[in-house]
Write an enzyme that holds these catalytic residues in place. Structure first.
Site, PDB file in Angstrom:
ATOM      1  N   LYS A 180      12.450  59.775  48.289  1.00 55.54           N
ATOM      2  CA  LYS A 180      13.351  59.746  49.450  1.00 55.54           C
ATOM      3  C   LYS A 180      13.405  61.087  50.167  1.00 55.54           C
ATOM      4  CE  LYS A 180      17.550  61.628  47.946  1.00 55.54           C
ATOM      5  NZ  LYS A 180      16.838  62.487  47.007  1.00 55.54           N
ATOM      6  N   LYS A 222       7.252  57.233  39.143  1.00 48.67           N
ATOM      7  CA  LYS A 222       8.631  57.303  39.618  1.00 48.67           C
ATOM      8  C   LYS A 222       9.545  56.428  38.745  1.00 48.67           C
ATOM      9  CE  LYS A 222      11.480  58.251  43.183  1.00 48.67           C
ATOM     10  NZ  LYS A 222      11.651  59.598  43.759  1.00 48.67           N
ATOM     11  N   GLY A 258      20.994  60.595  44.248  1.00 45.55           N
ATOM     12  CA  GLY A 258      21.547  59.431  43.557  1.00 45.55           C
ATOM     13  C   GLY A 258      22.974  59.653  43.087  1.00 45.55           C
ATOM     14  N   ASN A 259      23.302  60.902  42.682  1.00 40.89           N
ATOM     15  CA  ASN A 259      24.650  61.166  42.159  1.00 40.89           C
ATOM     16  C   ASN A 259      25.728  61.077  43.235  1.00 40.89           C
ATOM     17  OD1 ASN A 259      23.640  63.428  43.404  1.00 40.89           O
ATOM     18  ND2 ASN A 259      24.509  64.871  41.947  1.00 40.89           N
ATOM     19  N   LYS A 265      11.720  68.073  46.124  1.00 45.53           N
ATOM     20  CA  LYS A 265      12.698  68.598  47.089  1.00 45.53           C
ATOM     21  C   LYS A 265      12.131  69.829  47.791  1.00 45.53           C
ATOM     22  CE  LYS A 265      16.557  66.837  44.345  1.00 45.53           C
ATOM     23  NZ  LYS A 265      16.683  65.564  45.060  1.00 45.53           N
TER      24      LYS A 265
END
Lengths: 309, 309
Positions: free
Chosen positions: A210, A127, A11-12, A272
């Protein structure tokens, strides 16, 4: 050595609002263009947390103002967020490539990811999406039926279900573009979540992680490297504790053991590492790399980041 | 005979709101699936009038409710509308194909269309978008800076500039999918309007006519038939007048003469005839067909519709 890479942006890399996004996508695009310039084939995936929340809230506000304005289901909000982010990102990346003398098509695909309607995640939304609220605002929203959770000391956010990805519906189109050397932006926000009912796909009230969706895609299009980008250069054991230990390599066995031992934060490094292990263990020769975007190039050369598999 | 077809759907093929859209895309998809079943290669384009207006108004309402919610530029609204419509349409069409035993990929591309920043259209907005308002509401909106026009006796609507399409930025990806036999949904709402500044593309406050953009795309991907769908079976001279005359064929010479004589309504049949002529005259052997969706199949066989070129 030219690699077939799926690159999952955090997102960053995108910024929180439209003004931030237009700046963020430029530096992001320069880093990605570096990889393309080195001869790698790249598929780009990305998160959409702030954006999908912003879109959902806009339609909620509009429905309170105009009687004929719809409240959009989460699946439709994800579809809109793919257009919102993809448009900016494909533009910025194409420009960064042209600035390097590379005239390679870059395009965004509206992408659906199948989930199981019986996935236990639907019973326990976890989430976080969208803006942060105070405890009082959150209580008022819960009273209206929203699921809210406190997010790492930063305030209260809406939460939605995050089921496991089973299939990427548009995989053949992604593969076609990937094999033709075109750059594709896909699985935005983890993909539009859908459940299968015979030939019919139905939008689900969920957001697919994602990184997990990217791992599934990377398998399906036969990538050889999955790069999962994050805010730190390497994965650490005992992150931010006195006995913190950075990891240069993480074997599948060690990774699974660390996960079982409870290492890596939920909703942050844990998915991740799970995604990296899932892809790296799917076929011999496949690896994953977890690092920050500015280190991706060195990471591919084996100089930094955490190599998984 | 298998043809390479660009099929431009009118707004009535999509419905006005989400509930209508989900029904409308089903009958639309069945008609398109019939063409694919007959062996034709199809690229689908579509309008977005009601949808882009709804999206713009939602963000406007949200920005009045939440300080941090953005008012979106028209170009970004078009990008969102491509996701909004494409998601439903690709799903319904894939389902209609599977129901016929055809497992062919269907995907939506976020698509930009280049326009000239010096196009005179920017000085004179004419394209109606979104909801209908009363005279009083319209006056209040004009006072706030909006451009409003009365639309064919149905009420007042916002109008934006409608410049000529010069290029379809993602044409190489559309072509790749078209040539591979995949069904692509593209140039939604006439494409995201952008102006070129060196390597940079900048969003423009405009809506490109979807039929003109479809004609440009059809040229660029070397289609041999452009089908422009509308609410009537054929083009007419003196439409709805006592001396109305349906046209089975329209040569390029006659078409240009009729346009010069002022036939065909502005913002309605006129841009369709212009688009058809533009494509049909771009290369020998190219033709356009103007008809309604339910007659497209017969039209391709030369049994109805207006054949242009």
């Amino acid at each position: 050595m030219s690699k077939r890479i799926v690159l999952a942006l955090g997102g960053n890399a995108l910024g929180a609002d439209l003004a931030e996004q237009m700046v963020a996508v430029q530096s992001t695009s320069n880093a990605i263009a570096d990889l393309v310039e080195q001869g790698h084939h790249v598929v780009i995936t990305h998160g959409n947390g702030p954006q999908v929340g912003m879109i959902q809230m806009a339609f909620e506000a509009a429905s309170m103002t105009y009687a004929h304005s719809p409240v959009l289901p989460m699946s439709v909000c994800v579809a809109l967020s793919q257009g919102y982010i993809g448009y900016d990102l494909q533009n910025a990346l194409h420009e960064a490539l042209l600035n390097r003398g590379i005239d390679k098509p870059v395009a965004t695909l509206i992408t659906q990811v199948e989930v199981d309607e019986n996935d236990p995640a639907f019973a326990d939304p976890t989430k976080p999406i969208g803006s942060f609220f105070s405890k009082e605002e959150a209580d008022a929203m819960v009273a209206k039926g929203a699921h809210m959770k406190e997010d790492a000391g930063r305030g209260w956010r809406r939460v939605v279900a995050s089921p496991q990805p089973i299939d990427v519906i548009e995989k053949k189109t992604v593969r076609l573009m990937f094999d033709a050397g075109q750059v594709v932006i896909t699985v935005g926000g983890g993909g539009i979540p859908v459940t299968r009912h015979g030939h019919h796909l139905k939008g689900a009230s969920a957001v697919v992680d994602k990184d997990l969706a990217s791992a599934k895609l990377a398998e399906m299009i036969d990538a050889d490297l999955l790069i999962i980008l994050t805010a730190v250069e390497k994965v650490a054991l005992n992150f931010r504790k006195p006995n913190q230990q950075w990891l240069d390599r993480l074997s599948i066995e060690d990774g699974e053991r660390y996960l079982a031992e409870g290492h890596f934060a939920e909703g942050s490094m844990r998915p991740k590492v799970e995604s990296a292990l899932s892809f790296a263990s799917s076929k011999p020769g496949r690896q994953a790399l977890i690092t920050m975007l500015s280190k991706a190039r060195e990471g591919i050369e084996g100089k930094t980041g955490t190599v998984v598999g």
